[in-house]
Design a protein around this motif. Structure first.
Motif, PDB file in Angstrom:
ATOM      1  N   UNK A   1       5.894  -0.865   4.385  1.00 44.07           N
ATOM      2  CA  UNK A   1       6.887  -0.005   4.441  1.00 44.07           C
ATOM      3  C   UNK A   1       6.718   0.722   3.154  1.00 44.07           C
ATOM      4  N   UNK A   2       5.739   0.336   2.195  1.00 40.03           N
ATOM      5  CA  UNK A   2       6.212   1.348   1.142  1.00 40.03           C
ATOM      6  C   UNK A   2       5.074   2.407   0.805  1.00 40.03           C
ATOM      7  N   UNK A   3       4.047   2.798   2.362  1.00 40.18           N
ATOM      8  CA  UNK A   3       3.511   3.479   2.233  1.00 40.18           C
ATOM      9  C   UNK A   3       4.094   4.963   2.546  1.00 40.18           C
ATOM     10  N   UNK A   4       3.862   6.301   1.140  1.00 39.43           N
ATOM     11  CA  UNK A   4       4.037   6.879   1.396  1.00 39.43           C
ATOM     12  C   UNK A   4       3.290   8.725   1.501  1.00 39.43           C
ATOM     13  N   UNK A   5       2.057   7.819   1.498  1.00 42.38           N
ATOM     14  CA  UNK A   5       0.737   9.007   2.208  1.00 42.38           C
ATOM     15  C   UNK A   5       0.272   8.632   3.179  1.00 42.38           C
ATOM     16  N   UNK A   6      -0.144   8.715   4.853  1.00 43.22           N
ATOM     17  CA  UNK A   6      -0.441   8.676   5.692  1.00 43.22           C
ATOM     18  C   UNK A   6      -1.938   9.762   6.728  1.00 43.22           C
ATOM     19  N   UNK A   7      -2.972   9.682   6.211  1.00 47.65           N
ATOM     20  CA  UNK A   7      -3.766  10.852   6.651  1.00 47.65           C
ATOM     21  C   UNK A   7      -5.380  10.064   7.349  1.00 47.65           C
ATOM     22  N   UNK A   8      -4.541  10.070   9.001  1.00 49.26           N
ATOM     23  CA  UNK A   8      -5.793   9.826   9.397  1.00 49.26           C
ATOM     24  C   UNK A   8      -6.624  11.030  10.246  1.00 49.26           C
ATOM     25  N   UNK A   9      -6.296  12.538   9.538  1.00 49.34           N
ATOM     26  CA  UNK A   9      -6.668  13.715  10.546  1.00 49.34           C
ATOM     27  C   UNK A   9      -8.214  13.213  10.153  1.00 49.34           C
ATOM     28  N   UNK A  10      -8.831  14.347  11.429  1.00 48.62           N
ATOM     29  CA  UNK A  10     -10.600  14.488  11.866  1.00 48.62           C
ATOM     30  C   UNK A  10     -10.984  13.291  12.454  1.00 48.62           C
ATOM     31  N   UNK A  11     -10.304  12.745  13.204  1.00 47.20           N
ATOM     32  CA  UNK A  11     -11.186  11.894  13.160  1.00 47.20           C
ATOM     33  C   UNK A  11     -11.518  11.687  14.619  1.00 47.20           C
TER      34      UNK A  11
ATOM     35  N   UNK B   1       0.784  -0.985   0.117  1.00 45.19           N
ATOM     36  CA  UNK B   1      -0.862   0.405  -0.481  1.00 45.19           C
ATOM     37  C   UNK B   1       1.201   1.332   0.142  1.00 45.19           C
ATOM     38  N   UNK B   2       0.495   2.436  -1.038  1.00 47.08           N
ATOM     39  CA  UNK B   2       1.533   3.261  -1.212  1.00 47.08           C
ATOM     40  C   UNK B   2       0.864   5.176  -0.585  1.00 47.08           C
ATOM     41  N   UNK B   3      -0.612   4.368  -0.729  1.00 41.03           N
ATOM     42  CA  UNK B   3      -1.360   5.660   0.112  1.00 41.03           C
ATOM     43  C   UNK B   3      -2.640   5.035   0.788  1.00 41.03           C
ATOM     44  N   UNK B   4      -2.424   5.468   2.139  1.00 38.42           N
ATOM     45  CA  UNK B   4      -3.740   5.011   2.756  1.00 38.42           C
ATOM     46  C   UNK B   4      -4.585   6.832   3.434  1.00 38.42           C
ATOM     47  N   UNK B   5      -5.823   6.555   3.004  1.00 44.48           N
ATOM     48  CA  UNK B   5      -6.738   8.087   3.467  1.00 44.48           C
ATOM     49  C   UNK B   5      -8.141   7.751   4.244  1.00 44.48           C
ATOM     50  N   UNK B   6      -7.953   7.692   6.255  1.00 44.09           N
ATOM     51  CA  UNK B   6      -9.313   7.647   6.645  1.00 44.09           C
ATOM     52  C   UNK B   6      -9.793   8.525   6.784  1.00 44.09           C
ATOM     53  N   UNK B   7      -8.939  10.008   6.588  1.00 48.54           N
ATOM     54  CA  UNK B   7      -9.569  11.537   7.001  1.00 48.54           C
ATOM     55  C   UNK B   7     -10.703  11.677   6.732  1.00 48.54           C
ATOM     56  N   UNK B   8     -11.731  12.668   8.374  1.00 51.78           N
ATOM     57  CA  UNK B   8     -12.798  13.739   7.773  1.00 51.78           C
ATOM     58  C   UNK B   8     -14.149  12.907   7.509  1.00 51.78           C
ATOM     59  N   UNK B   9     -13.908  11.246   8.792  1.00 53.56           N
ATOM     60  CA  UNK B   9     -14.723  10.838   9.528  1.00 53.56           C
ATOM     61  C   UNK B   9     -15.170  10.645  10.945  1.00 53.56           C
ATOM     62  N   UNK B  10     -15.467   9.566  11.217  1.00 51.79           N
ATOM     63  CA  UNK B  10     -15.566   9.410  12.751  1.00 51.79           C
ATOM     64  C   UNK B  10     -14.792   7.967  13.205  1.00 51.79           C
TER      65      UNK B  10
END
Length: 945
Positions: free
Chosen positions: A792-802, A770-779
């Motif tokens: 290890x291949x992750x370049x983008x991780x966005x878990x903001x606004x939860x 996985x290179x990009x994971x975005x779960x942001x702006x949820x609850x």
């Protein structure tokens, strides 16, 4: 001489010799009854669908079709039951279903046996070894196999043997049997799955066979073959080793001893190293084919000795260096075809003046520079000129094309060429193929094009044309099947396209300023690209012509509007449909479900409404769906997971989809990009996301498909293939980027901006690529999975606004590829794990977490050691410090005195030591000078190349 022509000539000659030799002046004798009965038994074992053996019902078998008897003895000397030519083999099956009967061996006087392409099956009967009078044996193009090859050695009179397409994968001692045939001249073993030679075959046995023609193409030989080949050094005239899977390594110099060789084909292998200088000794050579290998280095100068050379093909290797100006000068009267295509040759195009027989010249896809010599226009027999994709910089004048009256193929594309031709100039040629991509032709359409009445392929894309298409230009298009004027600044409207392109299979007018409506399509069109223009209005006129041949339709990035038409069933072969970035409205038609072969569906950024039609589940070949930025609604259908097993990309970003994400979506084993963001999705994230198998493996660079053109009677290249490279806009680090040539490496899940609840499933951390994971702006609640560091291949991780809680897992600091991180606006607590990775992000990545502490945040964590206040000034401390300083300086002085006089004093007092010391310094100086000079020279040569 081509192999097939040589075979036919030899076979005809043998038959003619036999007939003439056996013809007598006496009374003709009828056939031998024993042989007649054998043939009748043979006939009864066959299924003769087309009555080929219908004449086999008379008394005299010598009068039967495919039979010839001796006029003196009546014995059968020729049995010829071959099917018609191979181009009809799939329509015309002559005989089928039975093995070759062993009692054919009873025809003991037979000299010529031809059962080619007669659909026999099974094992070759070893009894055929009893036919000691056979001169020619042709069993090719049947479904036959042979394990024991030894019986072939009994055919002592055999001169011609053709076993093409007979399975000989188990005939391990075939070479010994061939060695024992004293009369064998012509041997054809193409597509026989012959294994590499065994050790006994390599023993120094001089073959008695006077082989002149040897075809071993399409087998599995390796370099062990060479030693056996060199048994025929003095006899071979024609040698074909094309496409042997394991033939690698360098070419032996011993080939130079084959002085009788006229034809040599070693192409399509894994050959390495340079072309041997010894090739120059093969002075009888007329055709040399070494294409599609891994050869490198320069063309050896010894090839200039090949004065009889007619065809030279070195394309698709790694050959380099400059092409000498006297290239193949000895063959200037004989050379007809020169293929140097797709290598790394540099320097100018050689002056080929005097090559009076040159018909085809391929120099494309190299690194040639400089100007195109005007002498090219003196090659009066030139028919095919390809110098595309180089770095030539010149102005093309009439002199370059002056005497090319026989030219029908011209490719000067992808160079820096400017055409400076008089508007009154009339070319001496009539072209079929014209490819001038990225040449400077504009701003007007070249007037000389109106004289070309036989064009079937025209590509003048990216040629700086910026005017309205003149009326005369449309008169050229009726016979054109490939038409490309894309990437210009052409303006105006289109005429009735269906009346201007009678036989076209491919039309590309994309990336211009064309406007107005889109007219009906030509009936036999396979590809149409009108993207990136200003076309407007509806596309309902497309329905007026039933076009069952259309494979590719791209109308994206225009101003088209109205509802999508409902006539899709008539385009049953459609595989790529791109209508994105227009103003289409209404629902997705149910008739889309009739597109059973469609693989790519782009409808992004329109005004489409309603639910996804259930008919789409019939489109089982779909691998790419982009419906982003519409107003589609309803739930994500359950059938997407089970009915679309090939889906690689699913993008429904920025719509009005609602409901929960069903676990059925986890059946998409091949999914690489899943974007459900900016909708009204609710519920929890399915734990089965870990089933996305494609996200656990490394992908290929591109997502590409290869398509074949559907056949129709007007397509001159019916069934030809073309490739399509997929592209997609992916939201990356807050912005959308288009990925095309690296799209296959992007593994992304984006569920952001929904109403999802529950915890982040830890199973998502099993998607190792996985290179990009975005779960942001949820609850989302709960903590970040502690196994997040597995990605290890992750370049983008966005878990903001939860509403995530707990500490940031320490394993997150182990992802060294992470370039974008946003954990802001949650309820995370504790200390940010130490590590160069997590401390390198901006504080905005962590803000909005009140109890989070540690760098890069300014907030200190409880228990961190506070920095002490400065100590008060102390007189005693000052005295102590001064004392320490004094001893420090005294130590430096003593060390300098001892070190300096310990060395220099010794050198002053001892002459031999002083001499050795300065000699050592001189050597060091010389070594530094030489090393620096050599490295600077190498660097200079590298920069120049």
């Amino acid at each position: 001489m081509a192999l097939c022509s040589f075979e036919r000539l030899l076979a005809s000659f043998l038959v003619l010799v036999v007939v003439c030799a056996k013809a007598g002046l006496g009374t003709t004798v009828g056939c031998v009854e024993r042989e007649r009965q054998a043939l009748l038994r043979f006939q009864h074992g066959l299924v003769d669908d087309y009555g080929i053996l219908s004449s086999w019902d008379t008394r005299d078998c010598c009068q039967w079709r495919g039979i010839r008897c001796s006029n003196q003895s009546g014995y059968i000397i020729l049995l010829h039951l071959s099917a018609p030519p191979t181009e009809y083999v799939f329509e015309y099956k002559s005989l089928r279903g039975r093995p070759i009967p062993p009692f054919l061996a009873s025809l003991t006087k037979i000299q010529h046996l031809s059962l080619s392409n007669a659909n026999f099956t099974g094992r070759l009967p070893s009894q055929l070894g009893n036919l000691s009078n056979l001169l020619s044996l042709d069993l090719s193009y049947n479904d036959l196999n042979c394990g024991n090859f030894e019986w072939f050695s009994h055919l002592s009179s055999l001169r011609h043997l053709d076993l093409n397409f007979v399975n000989l994968s188990k005939a391990i001692h075939w070479s010994q049997a061939i060695n024992k045939l004293p009369s064998l001249i012509d041997l054809n073993l193409q597509y026989c799955s012959l294994p590499p030679l065994t050790t006994p075959s390599l023993s120094p046995v001089n073959s008695s066979a006077p082989l002149a023609v040897l075809d071993l193409s399409y087998n599995d030989f390796d370099s062990s073959l060479y030693q056996w080949l060199f048994n025929f050094t003095t006899t071979l005239v024609h040698l074909d080793l094309y496409s042997n899977a394991h033939l690698n390594g360098s070419i032996p110099e011993a080939f130079g001893n084959m002085t009788s060789l006229e034809y040599l084909d070693m192409s399509g292998n894994q050959l390495q190293g340079s072309i041997p200088e010894a090739f120059g000794n093969m002075t009888s050579l007329e055709e040399l084919y070494l294409e599609e290998n891994k050869l490198e280095g320069e063309i050896p100068k010894s090839l200039s000795n090949l004065c009889r050379l007619q065809h030279l093909n070195l394309q698709s290797n790694n050959l380099s260096g400059q092409l000498p100006q006297d290239l193949l000068a000895c063959a200037n009267d004989t050379l007809e075809i020169l293929f140097l295509y797709h290598n790394q040759f540099t320097g100018p195009v050689p002056d080929l003046i005097g090559f009076s027989s040159l018909r085809e010249l391929y120099l494309g896809y190299n690194q040639l520079n400089g100007t195109l010599p005007i002498s090219i226009g003196q090659l009066t027999k030139l028919q095919w000129l390809d110098i595309g994709s180089n770095s030539l910089q010149t102005t093309i004048s009439e002199a370059h094309l002056l005497h090319l009256s026989q030219l029908y193929y011209l490719d000067l594309s992808s160079n820096s060429l400017t055409f400076n031709l008089s508007s009154e100039w009339v070319p001496p040629f009539q072209l079929n193929y014209l490819i001038l991509t990225s040449c400077q032709l504009g701003p007007r359409f070249p007037n000389w094009l109106r004289t070309q009445k036989q064009l079937s392929y025209l590509d003048i894309s990216n040629s700086n044309i910026s005017v309205v298409i003149p009326d005369w230009f449309w008169n050229l298009t009726s016979d054109i099947y490939d038409f490309n004027i894309s990437n210009n600044q052409i303006t105006g409207t289109l005429p009735n396209v269906s009346s201007k392109f009678d036989y076209s299979r491919y039309i590309d007018m994309s990336s211009n300023y064309l406007e107005g409506s889109i007219t009906q399509l030509p009936s036999y069109l396979a590809r149409l690209d009108l993207s990136n223009n200003k076309f407007s209005g509806s596309i309902t006129l497309l329905c007026t012509v039933a076009n069952s041949y259309l494979v590719y339709l791209d109308l994206s990035n225009n101003l088209l509007s109205g509802e999508l038409p409902n006539c899709w069933p008539q385009w049953k072969n459609l595989k790529v449909l791109n209508l994105e970035n227009n103003h289409f409205s209404g629902k997705i038609p149910k008739s889309f479900g009739s597109l059973q072969w469609i693989q790519t569906l782009h409808l992004r950024n329109n005004n489409l409404i309603g639910e996804l039609p259930s008919s789409l589940k019939k489109c089982k070949s779909l691998s790419f769906i982009d419906l982003a930025k519409n107003r589609l609604s309803g739930k994500i259908p359950l059938w997407i997971g089970g009915s679309l097993p090939n889906l690689m990309v699913l993008n429904i970003r920025s719509n009005k989809f609602s409901g929960s994400i069903s676990p059925e979506i986890c059946q998409l084993k091949k999914i690489q990009i899943l974007d459900l963001s900016d909708n009204n999705m609710s519920g929890t994230i399915p734990r089965c996301l870990g089933n996305f198998t494609a996200m656990t493996k490394k992908g290929t660079l591109t997502i590409a498909y290869s398509f074949g053109y559907p056949c129709n009677r007007y397509n001159r290249e019916c069934g030809g293939n073309w490739s399509y490279v997929e592209s997609e806009l992916v939201k990356w680090k807050g912005r959308e980027f288009e990925y095309k040539n690296t799209l296959g490496l992007v593994k992304s899940i984006d569920l952001s901006s929904n109403k999802l609840t529950g915890e982040i499933p830890k199973e998502v951390t099993d998607l190792l690529e996985l290179v990009s994971l975005n779960f942001s702006r949820n609850s989302l609640i709960g903590s970040i999975p502690t196994t997040i560091g597995q990605l290890k291949s992750l370049d983008v991780l966005d878990l903001s606004q939860n509403q995530l809680i707990g500490e940031i897992p320490a394993s997150l600091s182990e992802i060294d590829r992470l370039s974008t991180l946003d954990l802001s606006n949650n309820n995370l607590s504790g200390k940010i794990p130490r590590g160069t990775q997590l401390q390198s992000f901006n504080t905005s990545s962590y803000e909005g977490n009140p109890t989070l502490c540690g760098p890069p945040l300014l907030k200190k964590c409880p228990g961190d050691k506070a920095e002490g206040t400065p100590k008060a000034y102390s007189y005693e401390d000052d005295i102590q410090q001064n004392g320490n300083d004094m001893w420090f300086y005294v130590s430096i002085a003593l060390g300098f005195i001892v070190g300096f006089w310990g060395v220099c004093g010794t050198l002053l007092l001892n002459n031999s030591w002083r001499y050795a010391y300065f000699q050592f310094l001189n050597k060091i100086k010389d070594w530094l000078y030489v090393t620096t000079t050599i490295n600077m020279a190498r660097l200079w040569r590298t920069l120049q190349s």
